[in-house]
Design a protein around this motif. Sequence first.
Motif, PDB file in Angstrom:
ATOM      1  N   MET A 109       0.836  -1.194   0.000  1.00  0.00           N
ATOM      2  CA  MET A 109       0.000   0.000   0.000  1.00  0.00           C
ATOM      3  C   MET A 109       0.876   1.252   0.000  1.00  0.00           C
ATOM      4  N   ARG A 110       0.545   2.174  -0.890  1.00  0.00           N
ATOM      5  CA  ARG A 110       1.299   3.427  -0.986  1.00  0.00           C
ATOM      6  C   ARG A 110       0.491   4.530  -0.289  1.00  0.00           C
ATOM      7  N   VAL A 111       1.029   5.029   0.806  1.00  0.00           N
ATOM      8  CA  VAL A 111       0.341   6.010   1.645  1.00  0.00           C
ATOM      9  C   VAL A 111       1.093   7.333   1.576  1.00  0.00           C
ATOM     10  N   VAL A 112       0.364   8.407   1.248  1.00  0.00           N
ATOM     11  CA  VAL A 112       1.001   9.724   1.184  1.00  0.00           C
ATOM     12  C   VAL A 112       0.421  10.624   2.273  1.00  0.00           C
ATOM     13  N   GLY A 113       1.296  11.115   3.139  1.00  0.00           N
ATOM     14  CA  GLY A 113       0.898  12.102   4.136  1.00  0.00           C
ATOM     15  C   GLY A 113       1.015  13.478   3.523  1.00  0.00           C
ATOM     16  N   LEU A 114      -0.023  14.301   3.675  1.00  0.00           N
ATOM     17  CA  LEU A 114      -0.044  15.626   3.057  1.00  0.00           C
ATOM     18  C   LEU A 114      -0.256  16.707   4.104  1.00  0.00           C
ATOM     19  N   ASP A 115       0.694  17.607   4.230  1.00  0.00           N
ATOM     20  CA  ASP A 115       0.501  18.779   5.079  1.00  0.00           C
ATOM     21  C   ASP A 115       0.121  19.942   4.166  1.00  0.00           C
ATOM     22  N   ASN A 138      -1.083  27.606  -0.487  1.00  0.00           N
ATOM     23  CA  ASN A 138      -1.174  27.364  -1.930  1.00  0.00           C
ATOM     24  C   ASN A 138      -0.330  26.176  -2.387  1.00  0.00           C
ATOM     25  N   SER A 139      -0.098  25.245  -1.454  1.00  0.00           N
ATOM     26  CA  SER A 139       0.699  24.070  -1.807  1.00  0.00           C
ATOM     27  C   SER A 139       0.508  22.981  -0.750  1.00  0.00           C
ATOM     28  N   VAL A 140       1.079  21.810  -1.025  1.00  0.00           N
ATOM     29  CA  VAL A 140       1.123  20.742  -0.021  1.00  0.00           C
ATOM     30  C   VAL A 140       2.541  20.185   0.039  1.00  0.00           C
ATOM     31  N   VAL A 141       2.922  19.726   1.216  1.00  0.00           N
ATOM     32  CA  VAL A 141       4.179  19.001   1.394  1.00  0.00           C
ATOM     33  C   VAL A 141       3.810  17.542   1.569  1.00  0.00           C
ATOM     34  N   ALA A 142       4.479  16.658   0.833  1.00  0.00           N
ATOM     35  CA  ALA A 142       4.086  15.250   0.804  1.00  0.00           C
ATOM     36  C   ALA A 142       5.169  14.336   1.353  1.00  0.00           C
ATOM     37  N   CYS A 143       4.720  13.180   1.844  1.00  0.00           N
ATOM     38  CA  CYS A 143       5.636  12.128   2.275  1.00  0.00           C
ATOM     39  C   CYS A 143       5.008  10.792   1.892  1.00  0.00           C
ATOM     40  N   LEU A 144       5.634  10.075   0.980  1.00  0.00           N
ATOM     41  CA  LEU A 144       5.098   8.808   0.491  1.00  0.00           C
ATOM     42  C   LEU A 144       5.799   7.638   1.169  1.00  0.00           C
ATOM     43  N   LEU A 145       5.006   6.773   1.801  1.00  0.00           N
ATOM     44  CA  LEU A 145       5.541   5.576   2.459  1.00  0.00           C
ATOM     45  C   LEU A 145       4.757   4.354   2.002  1.00  0.00           C
ATOM     46  N   SER A 146       5.424   3.212   2.007  1.00  0.00           N
ATOM     47  CA  SER A 146       4.743   1.957   1.660  1.00  0.00           C
ATOM     48  C   SER A 146       4.866   0.931   2.780  1.00  0.00           C
ATOM     49  N   ALA A 147       5.568   1.289   3.838  1.00  0.00           N
ATOM     50  CA  ALA A 147       5.714   0.384   4.988  1.00  0.00           C
ATOM     51  C   ALA A 147       6.025   1.202   6.225  1.00  0.00           C
ATOM     52  N   ALA A 148       5.811   0.606   7.395  1.00  0.00           N
ATOM     53  CA  ALA A 148       6.098   1.297   8.656  1.00  0.00           C
ATOM     54  C   ALA A 148       7.586   1.646   8.740  1.00  0.00           C
ATOM     55  N   LEU A 171       1.766  12.025   9.520  1.00  0.00           N
ATOM     56  CA  LEU A 171       0.474  11.616   8.975  1.00  0.00           C
ATOM     57  C   LEU A 171       0.569  10.252   8.294  1.00  0.00           C
ATOM     58  N   ALA A 172       1.626  10.073   7.487  1.00  0.00           N
ATOM     59  CA  ALA A 172       1.801   8.795   6.790  1.00  0.00           C
ATOM     60  C   ALA A 172       2.065   7.664   7.791  1.00  0.00           C
ATOM     61  N   CYS A 173       2.914   7.922   8.783  1.00  0.00           N
ATOM     62  CA  CYS A 173       3.221   6.904   9.799  1.00  0.00           C
ATOM     63  C   CYS A 173       1.978   6.558  10.617  1.00  0.00           C
ATOM     64  N   TYR A 174       1.191   7.572  10.940  1.00  0.00           N
ATOM     65  CA  TYR A 174      -0.014   7.381  11.748  1.00  0.00           C
ATOM     66  C   TYR A 174      -0.971   6.425  11.048  1.00  0.00           C
ATOM     67  N   TYR A 175      -1.163   6.628   9.749  1.00  0.00           N
ATOM     68  CA  TYR A 175      -2.085   5.759   9.014  1.00  0.00           C
ATOM     69  C   TYR A 175      -1.577   4.327   8.979  1.00  0.00           C
ATOM     70  N   LEU A 176      -0.296   4.139   8.700  1.00  0.00           N
ATOM     71  CA  LEU A 176       0.254   2.787   8.617  1.00  0.00           C
ATOM     72  C   LEU A 176       0.161   2.054   9.954  1.00  0.00           C
ATOM     73  N   GLU A 177       0.209   2.796  11.060  1.00  0.00           N
ATOM     74  CA  GLU A 177       0.132   2.162  12.373  1.00  0.00           C
ATOM     75  C   GLU A 177      -1.302   1.897  12.821  1.00  0.00           C
ATOM     76  N   HIS A 178      -2.228   2.801  12.454  1.00  0.00           N
ATOM     77  CA  HIS A 178      -3.584   2.720  13.005  1.00  0.00           C
ATOM     78  C   HIS A 178      -4.668   2.446  11.958  1.00  0.00           C
ATOM     79  N   GLN A 179      -4.308   2.008  10.779  1.00  0.00           N
ATOM     80  CA  GLN A 179      -5.267   1.896   9.679  1.00  0.00           C
ATOM     81  C   GLN A 179      -6.437   0.956   9.976  1.00  0.00           C
ATOM     82  N   LYS A 180      -6.271   0.024  10.909  1.00  0.00           N
ATOM     83  CA  LYS A 180      -7.344  -0.937  11.197  1.00  0.00           C
ATOM     84  C   LYS A 180      -8.312  -0.449  12.273  1.00  0.00           C
ATOM     85  N   SER A 181      -8.061   0.724  12.825  1.00  0.00           N
ATOM     86  CA  SER A 181      -8.914   1.255  13.892  1.00  0.00           C
ATOM     87  C   SER A 181      -9.644   2.507  13.397  1.00  0.00           C
ATOM     88  N   ASP A 182     -10.931   2.366  13.062  1.00  0.00           N
ATOM     89  CA  ASP A 182     -11.705   3.481  12.509  1.00  0.00           C
ATOM     90  C   ASP A 182     -11.779   4.671  13.468  1.00  0.00           C
TER      91      ASP A 182
END
Length: 390
Positions: free
Chosen positions: A1-7, A11-21, A108-119
């Motif tokens: 899974m490719r997860v991108v954290g966006l701040d 007029n822009s976003v800063v991104a961080c793309l992760l595929s694993a913890a 943001l990207a790390c948070y999703y990869l760690e907690h993705q199973k908890s709505d």
Amino acid sequence: MRVVGLDVCKNSVVACLLSAAVEEPRQLYYDYKFPSFFTDSRGIKALLSLKPDVAVLEPTGVNYSKFWVTKLAEAGVEIALVGHKQLHAYRVNLDLPDKDDSADALALACYYLEHQKSDRRFVRIRDPIISQIRDIVLRLQHLNRVQSPIINRIRQDLAWQFPEVAKTSLDAPLFWGWLAGERKSQRYDKKLTLSSGLGLESEVIYSAKAICELQRRERALELMMRSLMKDVRFLKYRKVFARFGFGERVEALILSQIYPLENYFGADGKPEIKVQKGRVSGKPTKRHLSRRRFQKALGVAPTREDSGDKKKSKKAGSSLIRMALWQWVFTRIEPKRNRVKNSIGTALGSIFDKEKDQSRPIRLIRSRIASRAIDWLFAELVKELVTGNN
């Protein structure tokens, strides 16, 4: 899974793309080249070229993030929202720099990869119609704020230009239309002729035109809101709201915050109640978890902030709804003639009168009435939506 954290920035976003913890987030913070994308067609195209499956953002700054959320969703990217409070605590736990755009994107990207199973770890994404209703309510609030200083300025000028009408309320559309030069009125023409004032000046007329235009926009938004609120899914909610005598705007504001009610329930689709030992007494105590979540969402749940000998509490949740509830108490519960003619109106009115007779501070009384009303609102909604279906 490719997860991108966006701040999201202005007029822009800063991104961080992760595929694993990530094992060493702080080290990655220094090694990773965080891409930035401008809010335009090239920016969204470049972001989509990263081929993310999930985009994770904070729900704050909705006007800045709306472009990215909409475009990503249209491209089939799943959207996940992380609350500001949760992200702050998580970022600190990762030992990342405080309030840094790149650190936020990584967290943001790390948070999703760690907690993705908890709505419950994520902010619920609102239903599209609910989002429209909330947007209209916020715009109506804005129009109210915009009108107030203009009206105050007009009244100050009328105090010496046309003092006989200086205190005319906004509920007199003929007057404001006449003052703006948009409507004719022999009554106000005659009053102006006999006025002891120094005569109307052009600045007052221009300001009155602005008020008329704002009121037209307000009426148009109210019609749109009224139409959206007729959705069949909201009928039972509005049936309950009517028992409390909420006005249309308060109804819309509360609905936009709590719909669907099932969001506050447990896994079995019913209000969640747990029996736990009290921290002080040690005795088994019922914890109404769903009701507590509901109270917090509507801004009436107190939270404790203890530090050493200092112990204080404050209200958590939506300050906008807290203010709307305060106004409801002030207009529908305090005046005896305005109280809703049912058991709820009678009970809340009795509590208010009793507390007032005991000379309790009026702000405290209003706060208690609002909290009690929200408790009863939750119970009535559960009865209508859950118990009533069985």
